[in-house]
Design an enzyme around this catalytic site. Sequence first.
Site, short mmCIF file in Angstrom:
data_model
loop_
_atom_site.label_atom_id
_atom_site.label_comp_id
_atom_site.label_asym_id
_atom_site.label_seq_id
_atom_site.Cartn_x
_atom_site.Cartn_y
_atom_site.Cartn_z
N ASP A 205 94.60 3.93 44.87
CA ASP A 205 93.67 4.30 43.32
C ASP A 205 91.91 5.12 43.55
O ASP A 205 91.15 5.42 42.77
CB ASP A 205 94.00 3.68 42.13
CG ASP A 205 95.07 2.96 41.84
OD1 ASP A 205 96.13 4.20 41.85
OD2 ASP A 205 95.56 1.77 42.28
N ALA B 66 103.59 4.43 44.25
CA ALA B 66 102.07 5.24 44.43
C ALA B 66 101.47 6.18 43.59
O ALA B 66 102.78 7.04 43.78
CB ALA B 66 101.19 5.19 45.72
N GLY B 67 101.02 6.72 42.83
CA GLY B 67 101.01 7.56 41.90
C GLY B 67 99.76 8.37 42.74
O GLY B 67 98.27 7.52 42.80
N HIS B 68 99.73 9.72 42.23
CA HIS B 68 98.10 10.66 42.89
C HIS B 68 98.27 11.45 41.82
O HIS B 68 98.76 11.99 41.38
CB HIS B 68 98.79 11.16 44.19
CG HIS B 68 98.61 10.23 45.55
ND1 HIS B 68 98.39 10.40 46.73
CD2 HIS B 68 98.42 8.60 45.02
CE1 HIS B 68 98.13 9.57 47.51
NE2 HIS B 68 98.08 8.59 47.05
N GLN C 255 98.15 4.18 48.50
CA GLN C 255 97.54 3.20 48.36
C GLN C 255 96.36 2.67 48.93
O GLN C 255 96.52 3.91 49.52
CB GLN C 255 99.03 1.58 48.85
CG GLN C 255 100.07 2.13 48.18
CD GLN C 255 101.33 1.59 48.15
OE1 GLN C 255 101.53 1.17 50.06
NE2 GLN C 255 102.03 0.94 47.43
N THR D 174 82.64 14.84 42.11
CA THR D 174 82.19 14.87 40.71
C THR D 174 82.57 14.47 39.15
O THR D 174 82.42 14.84 38.57
CB THR D 174 81.37 15.75 40.98
OG1 THR D 174 81.68 16.90 40.97
CG2 THR D 174 80.11 15.01 42.15
#
Length: 341
Positions: A16, A43-45, A177, A323
């Site tokens: 994350d 795993a989530g992107h 991860q 940003t």
Amino acid sequence: MGLLVLTVIVGGFFGDEGKGKVAAYLALASSYNYAVRTGSINAGHTVTFNGRVYRLRTISAGFVNKNTKLLIPPGALIKLDVFFREIEELNVRNRIYVDPNTGVIEDLHVLRERSDPVLNAIGSTFQGVGAATADRVLRRLKVARDFAELRDFLLDVPLVVNEALSRGEKVLIEGTQGTFLSLYHGTYPYVTSRETTASGVLSEVGVGPRRVDNVLVVFKAYVTRVGEGPLEGELGVSEIEKLGWVERGSVTGRLRRAAPFNFKLAERAVMLNSATCLAITKIDALFPNSRSVRSWDKLPREAKAWIEEVEVRLKRPVVLIGTGERVEDMVDRSRDLGVEL
Ligand code: IMP
Ligand code: MG
């Protein structure tokens, strides 16, 4: 210049860190021909692009570039329902490929994990990834070539990747991860079921270490962790709220634990991955006046000083600085620093 460009993106903390956003940005800004998504559906992107938020569990965040071909390597694990859902959502049916040896998670793996006391104790995401990996090691897991519905997607991914590199095409490998969730180098047993560092990710794809140009380690401006296990400097919930660092897991929806940026861990991540360059995401969480800034010159002085401190202490250039949520909210210093991404 630019004969081979292979970039490997890996997480420097506990996942994350914003790897999905970094992969999406690079696929667009640096026109990668291929994007390979390693790991699995635990795993989530998250990718915020064109006013939409995508939570990807199988397909590379590089999908944002329509000219980028999307690959799933032999060391990854897919689950058919998640795979087909993402294909439809992203509309990438004509440019997604799966290696015949890619592992396939079935419902029985999810069920087996739910009743496992160790997985309950470490706070697993219970996506069946560990159980399927265990079956793979025992040589009883089914792989992509065993499923008729995957027939049209099959491709020799290691061959395609290595030949593309030899032709001078660009390949992005999206790790999943983080370094300290690594089965070998993490905070065992509070870890995931695979090797998450750059070497492990390369082995999942089938590319040797000599072919790599950039090992880009991604750190968030603070550390988060979901599930159990040590987290040095962990803050209380009210402090996390005050700082505006509240996050939820993109797969499980759990509240993420949080701590300030940890230089000791970051140094070790640089070492374990042989990092060549770094990305820092969410700088706007530390310096709100850097929000959505897209050039180094326009970053507030304090933010620049902090980034420079990171560079001195970690002895690597910080080439990308996030940003904001949007893929385009990025300060890209790669050209100024002479790093070909
Ligand atoms: P599992 O891999 O789902 O069994 O989870 C093992 C540990 O790794 C748990 O603490 C999870 O919360 C954590 N974990 C697994 N995948 C990720 C990820 O992609 N991001 C953050 N934590 C993860
Ligand atoms: Mg995630």
